[in-house]
Design an enzyme around this catalytic site. Sequence first.
Site, PDB file in Angstrom:
ATOM      1  N   ARG A 137      22.356  13.650  36.949  1.00 37.33           N
ATOM      2  CA  ARG A 137      22.029  12.398  36.261  1.00 37.33           C
ATOM      3  C   ARG A 137      23.246  11.695  35.687  1.00 37.33           C
ATOM      4  O   ARG A 137      23.108  10.743  34.937  1.00 37.33           O
ATOM      5  CB  ARG A 137      21.019  12.678  35.159  1.00 37.33           C
ATOM      6  N   ASP A 138      24.433  12.134  36.013  1.00 31.38           N
ATOM      7  CA  ASP A 138      25.630  11.535  35.448  1.00 31.38           C
ATOM      8  C   ASP A 138      26.694  11.357  36.508  1.00 31.38           C
ATOM      9  O   ASP A 138      27.811  11.852  36.382  1.00 31.38           O
ATOM     10  CB  ASP A 138      26.138  12.406  34.287  1.00 31.38           C
TER      11      ASP A 138
END
Length: 68
Positions: free
Chosen positions: A62-63
């Site tokens: 998610r990053d």
Amino acid sequence: IITIHEVGEDNERLYIATELVEGETLRELIEKDELTLHETIRIAEQVADALAVAHEAGIVHRDIKPEN
């Protein structure tokens, strides 16, 4: 893909301890403005391959950014 050594909480703050990978980040390479088209495509393929393997294992990153 990196090794996760520990996941925990300290003083009500969550953390993930991972391996340290030495070298330049992708952002640093981009900022040098010296990447050829071939090198850029090779890097993009490696990122895509790594994300595909992670997704097959049920891992969602998610990053996603040049530092990671």
